[in-house]
Design an enzyme around this catalytic site. Structure first.
Site, PDB file in Angstrom:
ATOM      1  N   ASP A 368       0.841  -1.191   0.000  1.00 24.52           N
ATOM      2  CA  ASP A 368       0.000   0.000   0.000  1.00 24.52           C
ATOM      3  C   ASP A 368       0.882   1.248   0.000  1.00 24.52           C
ATOM      4  OD1 ASP A 368      -2.645   1.371   0.507  1.00 24.52           O
ATOM      5  OD2 ASP A 368      -1.587   1.964   2.329  1.00 24.52           O
ATOM      6  N   GLU A 404       1.605  -0.414  -5.046  1.00 31.90           N
ATOM      7  CA  GLU A 404       0.687   0.671  -5.361  1.00 31.90           C
ATOM      8  C   GLU A 404       1.590   1.889  -5.555  1.00 31.90           C
ATOM      9  OE1 GLU A 404      -3.430   2.589  -3.645  1.00 31.90           O
ATOM     10  OE2 GLU A 404      -1.780   2.277  -2.238  1.00 31.90           O
TER      11      GLU A 404
END
Length: 736
Positions: A368, A404
């Site tokens: 993330d 990401e």
């Protein structure tokens, strides 16, 4: 201010103590007791707090009297696995200098492998006095032990032996991993997938055991996915502002225990349940990727609570503003940013990753806000310390790594700039396919680049099409059904007056906002969902499907449902919530991708034949207009054109097809994103048998007869494609 007052270590003398060892960090069991080791560079003292089995009664406070390389440690003879504990850490409370020690706060061990008990929101969890005129410069003397979960000592030897019948488990799941280009990823939520499953035991729904059940796995196998990507499963807390609104953090991107499975996903007190789930999925041929959050912690901004890192050594664990260390650098948008530039924080992340691979058996990670992980003091660097440490690790270099590729910090958008071992979530693919099928003008060249694998982003560094994780939707945003049903977000349930979530979604409702009974609108929406899914599974790159998109799951227009732990977010297993036609169509697409695995080639395809290793026949990709003409610069520049044909040809069959067989094939995709019906002429490709239609989106899938109107011996040369539709054809090359 320096804290000097202490609670008496009332029964510490009843334990047999020795210095112990500084490494490994955390609580580690041997045959005689437990070694505790905690890093803190700026603490003046550390106490180990032991609790009874209920976690409500404190039994003793034991000082960690030894310090080696800034690691505090003690060995407690006679303790066993299952012991509950926490820490109290003493030192200066000087926020402006970056120190926030407060021994009134029971702190979680960053290396805790299991958390027990429920977190309760209370003002005692804050290191400062709430509503004080000086905010976090004040000092809170309230004790929070009654409101915090406790850490449980875990004997990893027992966990490994229970799962593998051996104290040392070889990395069997990494010995022969599935190549990423052959993966079909399914992004899913552990709880949401089984929360309402009628055939799973009610006590197992929403848990790791539920996901590992035969009923859940049977669905995944029948769907055809090869890999599940789980939203965060590391222990997390809900933000105080959500709890005050009677909401919770459903997605879980608010981690506080990087080694501990989320307690609410356990159906029992045994964390081996997670590993059993992984083994069950592996047994069905499905790999497991974890979505991990190492960019920030649940402690939030300077006005957030004190759970762990903040009270252990705030100055070391977090990135602080250099001119006023009272404030946190907030490149994450979540109030703080963990300091991976510090060797102990870097060590913690790497130790955590290895634990989930070696002990828990997972196959990879999706990071993330990964730009945070590669940011040095001067900015993002693909050669950062974290990436270098990760990629040289003999275990972690063997797993699947997905980034990401953005955060909200300076230079935060880094699509295409991660190290060669990484794949990346490709939001340019997402936005392009949404805009193209919505009917935006001038999208043909961009559509072709994304369909081709986004070589403009990845090929320059020697990366392959599998570097691009292609997706249409994810947990963050609309579901596929909502993408074609809403033009505006509808996030009122989040309690933020519909101001949260993405503003521009490149969505369209095709006549009415939200649900409708208009059959014409419903037909367009059905075609568009199938058009988007077909594009996803035929594109070069690795497809990622959002859980529930294959069944028409809706969030009623909520594009930021992070705090909705209710049926709005859960997989709908009811007959009413299951679009069987769309599900069957999705299964057909997945089987087609498996039938033609070169739909994701190992290398980028260019105009010339691509010579593959082992002398495999080449693959080529050619573009044609709807009139069957090869695309030219002038045709590519026609901004009003929203139709195209693409032919992928070569040895498209399975890896078992040897070059000697020379099984040359071709796939033809004809797309019409225009709002009007258009006539298409089949492109002329030499030495082909007649084209055979594999699928089309002009009608509900249950009404499709793939031979309808087609003569296998003499295929017609022209087809009328309905507005917003596509057709896919297949042909074999004639043997010469």
């Amino acid at each position: 201010m320096t804290n000097t007052a202490r609670v008496d270590s009332n029964t510490a003398s009843s334990y047999v103590l020795s210095a112990g060892k500084p490494f490994p960090l955390g609580a580690n069991v041997d045959d005689k007791g437990v070694n505790f080791a905690l890093f803190s560079a700026h603490a003046t003292a550390v106490e180990l707090c032991l609790f009874d089995d209920t976690g409500t009664q404190e039994l003793a406070r034991i000082p960690l009297g030894e310090q080696t390389q800034q690691v505090w440690h003690v060995y407690v003879e006679g303790l066993n696995a299952g012991q509950l504990y926490g820490y109290r850490v003493y030192g200066p409370y000087e926020p402006q200098l970056g120190h926030r020690f407060n021994p009134n706060k029971l702190l979680l061990d960053p290396y805790a492998r299991q958390l027990v008990g429920r977190y309760q929101h209370n003002e005692a969890n804050f290191g400062y006095e709430l509503n004080h005129v000086n905010e976090d410069l004040s000092f809170c003397t309230l004790d929070n032990a009654a409101f915090m979960p406790k850490c449980r000592v875990v004997d990893i030897r027992e966990l490994q032996a229970a799962v593998d019948d051996s104290p040392i488990r070889p990395l069997q799941h990494l010995d022969n991993p599935r190549p990423l280009e052959q993966c079909i990823i399914y992004e899913m939520h552990v709880k949401g997938f089984t929360a309402t499953h009628p055939e799973i035991d009610e006590n197992l729904r929403g848990t790791f055991a539920g996901l590992g059940s035969s009923q859940a796995i049977e669905y995944l196998v029948n769907l055809g996915v090869t890999c599940v990507e789980l939203l965060p499963v590391q222990a997390f807390f809900s933000e105080p502002f959500l709890l005050e609104k009677a909401l919770t953090n459903y997605w879980g991107y608010n981690s506080i225990g990087f080694f501990a499975p989320e307690p609410s996903y356990l159906s029992s007190n045994d964390i081996g349940e997670f590993r059993a789930m992984v083994d069950a999925l592996h047994g069905a041929g499905i790999e497991v990727i974890l979505d991990v959050v190492y960019n920030h912690s649940a402690e939030g901004s300077r006005l957030g609570p004190t759970y762990s890192f903040r009270g252990i050594d705030n100055h070391s664990y977090y990135r602080l503003h250099p001119n006023d260390k009272r404030f946190y650098i907030n490149d994450t948008g979540c109030g703080n940013t963990l300091n991976l530039n510090h060797p102990r924080m870097l060590q913690l992340v790497l130790d955590s990753l290895r634990y989930w691979v070696e002990v828990m058996g997972v196959d990879g990670f999706r990071f993330d806000l990964a730009a945070c992980l590669g940011r040095e003091a001067y900015g993002f660097d693909p050669g950062s310390g974290f990436f270098d440490a990760l990629l040289q690790d003999p275990v972690l270099c063997r797993v699947k790594l997905i980034a990401e590729p953005w955060d909200i910090g300076p230079g935060g958008y880094q699509l295409g700039n991660f190290p060669v071992a990484f794949s990346e979530w490709n939001d340019r693919y997402r936005d392009t396919m949404r805009r193209f099928w919505r009917g935006d003008h001038g999208m043909l060249p961009e559509f072709a680049r994304r369909f081709h694998g986004s070589g403009d982003f990845f090929e320059h560094s020697g990366r392959t099409p599998s570097a691009s994780i292609n997706f249409l939707t994810s947990h963050d945003g609309y579901t596929l059904k909502d993408l074609v049903s809403y033009s505006q977000r509808h996030n009122e349930a989040n309690g933020e007056e519909n101001r949260d979530g993405h503003h521009e979604n490149f969505s369209h409702h095709y006549g009415e906002e939200g649900s409708t009974t208009n059959q014409s609108i419903l037909a367009i929406r059905a075609r568009q969902q199938r058009n988007l899914l077909t594009t996803l599974f035929l594109s070069q790159g690795v497809p990622m499907l959002l859980c529930g998109d294959e069944t028409g799951r809706t969030q009623l227009g909520n594009n930021n449902a992070y705090c909705q732990d209710n049926p709005l977010n859960w997989f709908d297993w009811s007959t009413k919530g299951m679009d069987e036609g769309l599900l069957a169509f999705t299964k057909q697409l997945i089987q087609l991708r498996k039938r033609f695995p070169k739909l994701c080639a190992k290398r980028f395809i260019h105009d010339q034949l691509m010579v593959q290793p082992l002398a495999e026949p080449g693959i080529r990709l050619d573009w044609f207009s709807r009139h069957g003409e090869p695309m030219t610069k002038s045709l590519w520049s026609e901004s009003m054109c929203r139709s195209l044909c693409v032919v992928l040809s070569g040895n498209l069959d399975t890896a078992e097809c040897t070059p000697k067989e020379n099984h040359m094939q071709a796939l033809l995709l004809m797309v019409n994103a225009d709002e009007n019906p258009l006539a298409f002429t089949l492109p002329k490709v030499a030495d082909l048998h007649p084209w055979q239609c594999l699928l089309y989106t002009q009608a509900e899938v249950q009404q499709i007869d793939i031979n309808d109107g087609l003569d296998a011996q003499s295929s017609p040369t022209r087809y009328l494609l309905q507005d917003r539709s596509l057709m896919l054809f297949h042909a074999d090359f004639m043997r010469i």
